[in-house]
Write a protein that holds these residues in place. Structure first.
Motif, mmCIF file in Angstrom:
data_model
loop_
_atom_site.group_PDB
_atom_site.id
_atom_site.type_symbol
_atom_site.label_atom_id
_atom_site.label_comp_id
_atom_site.label_asym_id
_atom_site.label_seq_id
_atom_site.Cartn_x
_atom_site.Cartn_y
_atom_site.Cartn_z
ATOM 1 N N PRO A 62 21.858 -25.901 52.172
ATOM 2 C CA PRO A 62 21.837 -26.426 50.488
ATOM 3 C C PRO A 62 22.590 -25.340 49.381
ATOM 4 N N SER A 63 22.758 -26.091 48.529
ATOM 5 C CA SER A 63 23.715 -25.277 47.427
ATOM 6 C C SER A 63 22.696 -24.351 46.759
ATOM 7 N N GLY A 64 23.172 -23.232 46.272
ATOM 8 C CA GLY A 64 22.266 -22.546 45.444
ATOM 9 C C GLY A 64 21.530 -21.443 46.120
ATOM 10 N N ILE A 65 21.543 -21.435 47.477
ATOM 11 C CA ILE A 65 20.776 -20.237 48.106
ATOM 12 C C ILE A 65 21.468 -19.036 48.282
ATOM 13 N N PRO A 66 20.924 -17.998 48.215
ATOM 14 C CA PRO A 66 21.409 -16.718 48.566
ATOM 15 C C PRO A 66 22.082 -16.336 49.646
ATOM 16 N N THR A 67 23.357 -15.823 49.854
ATOM 17 C CA THR A 67 24.150 -15.561 50.971
ATOM 18 C C THR A 67 23.532 -14.654 51.951
ATOM 19 N N SER A 68 22.494 -14.009 51.593
ATOM 20 C CA SER A 68 21.710 -13.308 52.491
ATOM 21 C C SER A 68 20.842 -13.818 53.488
ATOM 22 N N LEU A 69 20.540 -15.124 53.100
ATOM 23 C CA LEU A 69 19.833 -16.134 53.682
ATOM 24 C C LEU A 69 20.525 -16.136 55.178
ATOM 25 N N LEU A 70 21.794 -16.196 55.280
ATOM 26 C CA LEU A 70 22.612 -16.260 56.267
ATOM 27 C C LEU A 70 22.398 -15.226 57.516
ATOM 28 N N GLU A 71 21.963 -14.196 57.201
ATOM 29 C CA GLU A 71 21.685 -12.985 57.996
ATOM 30 C C GLU A 71 20.685 -13.425 59.285
ATOM 31 N N GLY A 72 21.004 -13.216 60.106
ATOM 32 C CA GLY A 72 20.149 -13.239 61.481
ATOM 33 C C GLY A 72 20.023 -14.778 62.088
ATOM 34 N N LEU A 73 20.772 -15.683 61.183
ATOM 35 C CA LEU A 73 20.542 -17.149 61.593
ATOM 36 C C LEU A 73 21.184 -17.728 63.006
ATOM 37 N N PRO A 74 20.750 -18.612 63.713
ATOM 38 C CA PRO A 74 21.511 -18.846 64.782
ATOM 39 C C PRO A 74 22.885 -19.371 64.646
ATOM 40 N N LYS A 75 23.736 -19.488 65.195
ATOM 41 C CA LYS A 75 24.929 -20.448 65.029
ATOM 42 C C LYS A 75 24.635 -21.711 64.752
ATOM 43 N N SER A 93 13.169 -9.397 60.237
ATOM 44 C CA SER A 93 13.538 -8.093 59.916
ATOM 45 C C SER A 93 14.204 -8.196 58.613
ATOM 46 N N LYS A 94 15.024 -9.375 58.464
ATOM 47 C CA LYS A 94 15.862 -9.526 57.348
ATOM 48 C C LYS A 94 15.357 -10.341 56.084
#
Length: 393
Positions: A62-75, A93-94
């Protein structure tokens, strides 16, 4: 019975409104002819859109979420099913849950004033029958559970959020790594986390056997000892699905298909006993339960009229039907039930082949007419989440 577009009446069952929500109807803003305006198309797969949206490795953000949310996500969300303990640990941990104990914070007045968060109404219609949605089942009237509640694994969750204090329902589950001494509680993802790149709620506690004696029934005032006869249990660790963290809270109904959460708790007044030992019961979680062989009962503390949030109720819904907003995800379980907001997070129970009662889902969404409830189908992602929090202690 004709097929019913239930999302036109679906709403997350967490009573009250803590946050400002969209004023549009359940299917999104209406056009001049009264029809629903379709949701905007997904962002391009070429990369993130302005404001943080886009498709990254097959995951629509979604738009507007922090880029830090990408950390640790699967592909991709499919890869999430392959996660091991280390993968969950890396992701968790993130996105650390911080819930310091505030002694004596929860009192009868705060519990009585709490109203769970109610995200914006759904925007998408469910998938077609071929995509995993069945006609809505007949409504079932909830019946009050007999007291005392002290031998039941059910209770209420309370939390603080930006707009006030909220509550949900929850269940004591067994801990695979600590048999007979579980401190684990199962509830809905929207009962612990804002969703869509938000944060975990604060002051998150579980109250087993809430209002066990009926002291606060009928609008009566009751002391904390009557509301929480087995104490208040503060959450130390919490995990929910990455789908809920990325998409939940009104950004897409597909997040409801993974709307679950697990908490590890401890007693505010340490007695040396685990939650399971204190309550006297806990239920195992039955993952990948055979849909066609299930007969399901949902339990919770509904708050809106004709209920008042002080009594534990149950709907014997029988064989669940299916509800799906994304055919690539497991269809939700749906049963007829007239329980209202406040029942969110409450356990759904079925009998396993060995005769034991097990949890197979939790209340996530329901119709605005209070005719049915839906909960996530618990499979590999939920199983791996439980494995992580069980081993994490």
């Amino acid at each position: 019975m004709p097929s019913i577009h239930r999302s036109a009446a679906a709403a997350v069952l967490a009573a009250g409104t803590l946050f400002a929500v969209s004023a549009c109807g359940p299917d999104g803003p209406s056009s001049a002819d009264g029809t629903s305006t379709p949701a905007p198309p997904p962002a391009s797969a070429s990369g993130p859109a302005p404001g943080g949206g886009g498709v990254i490795g097959g995951i629509t953000l979604p738009s507007g979420i922090p880029t830090s949310l990408l950390e640790g996500l699967p592909k991709s969300w499919d890869d999430l099913k392959k996660w091991k303990f280390e993968d969950w640990d890396n992701w968790a941990s993130k996105h650390v849950f911080n819930n310091p104990v505030v002694k004596d914070f929860w009192n009868p007045d705060k519990m009585g004033d709490s109203k769970p968060a109610e995200p914006a109404p759904p925007t998408a219609k469910p998938a077609s029958d071929d995509g995993g949605t069945d006609p809505e089942p007949p409504v079932v009237n909830a019946v009050a559970m007999p007291r005392p509640y002290t031998k039941q694994p059910s209770g209420k969750v309370f939390f603080s959020a930006q707009g006030g204090r909220g509550n949900c329902s929850a269940t004591v589950i067994t801990d695979p790594q600590h048999p007979g001494k579980s401190n684990l509680v199962w509830t809905a993802g929207h009962c612990v986390h804002e969703g869509k790149g938000g944060n975990y709620y604060k002051d998150l506690v579980f109250v087993p056997a809430y209002n066990n004696s009926g002291a606060s029934s009928g609008g009566k005032k009751a002391p904390l000892s009557e509301l929480a006869p087995l104490g208040t249990w503060w959450a130390d660790q919490v995990t929910t699905s990455p789908q809920w963290v990325v998409e939940g809270g009104g950004t897409g109904d597909a997040a409801s298909q993974y709307d679950f959460a697990i908490m590890r708790v401890h007693s505010q007044n340490d007695t040396g006993k685990s939650l399971e030992e204190t309550v006297g019961s806990a239920v195992p979680v039955w993952f990948d339960a055979p849909r066609d062989k299930l007969s399901v009962s949902a339990v919770g503390y509904p708050l809106y009229k004709p209920f008042d949030g002080q009594e534990l109720y149950k709907c014997d819904g029988g064989k669940p039907t299916r509800l799906s907003f994304d055919a690539l995800r497991p269809s939700m379980l749906t049963i007829g039930c007239n329980m209202t907001q406040g029942a969110s997070g409450g356990g759904w129970f079925a009998t396993m082949p060995d005769g034991r009662t097990a949890l197979v889902s939790n209340t996530s969404i329901g119709t605005q007419q209070h005719t049915s409830l839906s909960g996530p189908y618990l499979e590999t992602v939920a199983k791996n989440a439980l494995d992580w929090i069980s081993r994490k202690q």
